[in-house]
Design a protein around this motif. Structure first.
Motif, PDB file in Angstrom:
ATOM      1  N   LEU A 143      -7.019 108.033  49.935  1.00 34.32           N
ATOM      2  CA  LEU A 143      -7.422 108.317  48.552  1.00 34.32           C
ATOM      3  C   LEU A 143      -6.694 109.531  48.000  1.00 34.32           C
ATOM      4  O   LEU A 143      -6.371 109.578  46.804  1.00 34.32           O
ATOM      5  N   THR A 144      -6.406 110.513  48.840  1.00 33.10           N
ATOM      6  CA  THR A 144      -5.635 111.680  48.395  1.00 33.10           C
ATOM      7  C   THR A 144      -4.249 111.248  47.932  1.00 33.10           C
ATOM      8  O   THR A 144      -3.751 111.697  46.895  1.00 33.10           O
ATOM      9  N   ILE A 145      -3.627 110.349  48.695  1.00 31.72           N
ATOM     10  CA  ILE A 145      -2.294 109.840  48.339  1.00 31.72           C
ATOM     11  C   ILE A 145      -2.360 109.000  47.074  1.00 31.72           C
ATOM     12  O   ILE A 145      -1.542 109.156  46.152  1.00 31.72           O
ATOM     13  N   LEU A 146      -3.347 108.120  46.997  1.00 28.71           N
ATOM     14  CA  LEU A 146      -3.464 107.218  45.846  1.00 28.71           C
ATOM     15  C   LEU A 146      -3.809 107.976  44.569  1.00 28.71           C
ATOM     16  O   LEU A 146      -3.247 107.697  43.500  1.00 28.71           O
ATOM     17  N   ASP A 147      -4.719 108.942  44.684  1.00 31.18           N
ATOM     18  CA  ASP A 147      -5.081 109.733  43.501  1.00 31.18           C
ATOM     19  C   ASP A 147      -3.869 110.491  42.960  1.00 31.18           C
ATOM     20  O   ASP A 147      -3.679 110.581  41.749  1.00 31.18           O
ATOM     21  N   ARG A 148      -3.048 111.020  43.868  1.00 27.72           N
ATOM     22  CA  ARG A 148      -1.847 111.757  43.415  1.00 27.72           C
ATOM     23  C   ARG A 148      -0.827 110.787  42.813  1.00 27.72           C
ATOM     24  O   ARG A 148      -0.170 111.110  41.815  1.00 27.72           O
TER      25      ARG A 148
ATOM     26  N   PRO B 114      -1.082 116.750  52.187  1.00 25.90           N
ATOM     27  CA  PRO B 114      -1.450 117.046  53.578  1.00 25.90           C
ATOM     28  C   PRO B 114      -2.525 116.107  54.097  1.00 25.90           C
ATOM     29  O   PRO B 114      -3.267 115.488  53.324  1.00 25.90           O
ATOM     30  N   PHE B 115      -2.611 116.015  55.427  1.00 18.83           N
ATOM     31  CA  PHE B 115      -3.661 115.228  56.049  1.00 18.83           C
ATOM     32  C   PHE B 115      -5.042 115.726  55.601  1.00 18.83           C
ATOM     33  O   PHE B 115      -5.243 116.919  55.354  1.00 18.83           O
ATOM     34  N   VAL B 116      -5.981 114.812  55.530  1.00 11.30           N
ATOM     35  CA  VAL B 116      -7.380 115.163  55.308  1.00 11.30           C
ATOM     36  C   VAL B 116      -8.064 115.181  56.662  1.00 11.30           C
ATOM     37  O   VAL B 116      -7.824 114.311  57.500  1.00 11.30           O
TER      38      VAL B 116
ATOM     39  N   GLU C  46     -10.664 116.715  62.928  1.00  8.92           N
ATOM     40  CA  GLU C  46      -9.878 115.538  63.297  1.00  8.92           C
ATOM     41  C   GLU C  46      -9.206 114.988  62.045  1.00  8.92           C
ATOM     42  O   GLU C  46      -9.793 115.000  60.956  1.00  8.92           O
ATOM     43  N   VAL C  47      -7.974 114.495  62.194  1.00  9.41           N
ATOM     44  CA  VAL C  47      -7.277 113.886  61.062  1.00  9.41           C
ATOM     45  C   VAL C  47      -7.946 112.558  60.716  1.00  9.41           C
ATOM     46  O   VAL C  47      -8.142 111.705  61.589  1.00  9.41           O
ATOM     47  N   VAL C  48      -8.330 112.402  59.455  1.00  6.87           N
ATOM     48  CA  VAL C  48      -8.924 111.137  59.012  1.00  6.87           C
ATOM     49  C   VAL C  48      -7.832 110.068  59.018  1.00  6.87           C
ATOM     50  O   VAL C  48      -6.794 110.208  58.368  1.00  6.87           O
ATOM     51  N   SER C  49      -8.058 109.002  59.767  1.00  4.44           N
ATOM     52  CA  SER C  49      -7.070 107.934  59.899  1.00  4.44           C
ATOM     53  C   SER C  49      -7.796 106.610  60.112  1.00  4.44           C
ATOM     54  O   SER C  49      -8.972 106.579  60.474  1.00  4.44           O
TER      55      SER C  49
END
Length: 278
Positions: free
Chosen positions: A35-40, A159-161, A167-170
């Protein structure tokens, strides 16, 4: 939002004059990192009067090439389309991933993308890779390729969330927690409950509730057990239910009364938390 097949769009580049911010990824589960990638991607496009495009895959390339163990999907394409449309994505492009497609070099793949739209920017994750392994490109190489294929285009890498436990959300972590039945943690990573798409599957009424055989389910199921859940009906009404997941079937039990068997049309099952067997 419009949906396109990747190779069809390559053969019929109806968007070749459209300035675009593009994001590429599997996006299985569409968790908070995605969602961070998509929102940007969406905000970058809107800020500049461009359009947004998400390029994704019908199958996970790592699973097809066996570099990652096979797991059922976290999200169906119908769910992904709905989420992307609600976010405000303009175009969704789906790659029918195959052995032949896996042989494309990173530059060959990116050349196809740059031919069917005017790539102004790409927004990708820190772990992004594209192209056959011997010639794959991460974010740094992606910028180098774009410098040649679409001069002036830039690459952004949010950056990773991370979870509260750092822990990296994946998608891999979501699968792990799902198989443990840790639905509260999954809801934190997804930003919403984990939902099963029921539209394509037959069911039957029993004395206790609505029964589904799970052998044909495309999505990953949590460990066997009892769960608190909600059932979304075809009119988007949500009703609270108890769900019992076994090794071969899934039983949805209404918490209040029994449904009208003639009128009931199910859409999604949202799994909230482990429940009591009583």
């Amino acid at each position: 939002m419009k949906r396109y097949d990747f190779m069809h769009l390559s053969a019929h580049p109806v968007l070749w004059q459209v300035p675009m911010v593009v994001s590429i990824g599997v996006f299985d589960g569409i968790h908070r990192g995605h969602l961070t990638i998509l929102d940007r991607t969406i905000s970058f496009a809107k800020e500049n009067g461009w359009e947004s495009m998400v390029i994704t895959f019908d199958k996970n390339p790592k699973m097809v090439t066996k570099s990652q163990p096979y797991h059922s999907k976290l999200t169906t394409e119908a769910q992904m389309q709905e989420i992307l449309a609600n976010l405000g994505v303009n175009h969704m492009v789906v790659i029918d991933f195959s052995a032949d497609f896996s042989k494309l070099t990173a530059e060959e793949f990116l050349a196809l993308v740059c031919a069917f739209c005017q790539v102004k920017a790409m927004v990708v994750g820190e772990d992004f890779r594209c192209g056959a392994p011997a010639s794959s490109a991460g974010p740094v190489q992606l910028q180098e390729h774009l410098n040649r294929l679409s001069p002036g285009a830039i690459v952004e890498v949010p950056p990773f969330v991370r979870t509260d436990k750092r822990e990296v959300v994946s998608s891999t972590l979501v699968r792990k927690k799902l198989l443990e039945g840790a639905l509260e943690e999954i809801q934190g990573m997804l930003g919403r409950p984990y939902e099963l798409d029921l539209v394509a599957y037959p069911s039957k009424f029993t004395e206790d509730g609505l029964l589904y055989r799970t052998a044909s389910f495309m999505q990953l199921l949590p460990m066997a057990g009892v769960y608190d859940a909600y059932l979304t009906l075809s009119d988007d009404t949500k009703v609270p239910v108890k769900t019992i997941i076994g090794n071969e079937d899934l039983l949805i039990i209404p918490k209040v009364g029994m449904w009208d068997r003639k009128l009931l049309r199910t859409k999604r099952l949202g799994l909230i938390a482990k429940g009591s067997s009583s």
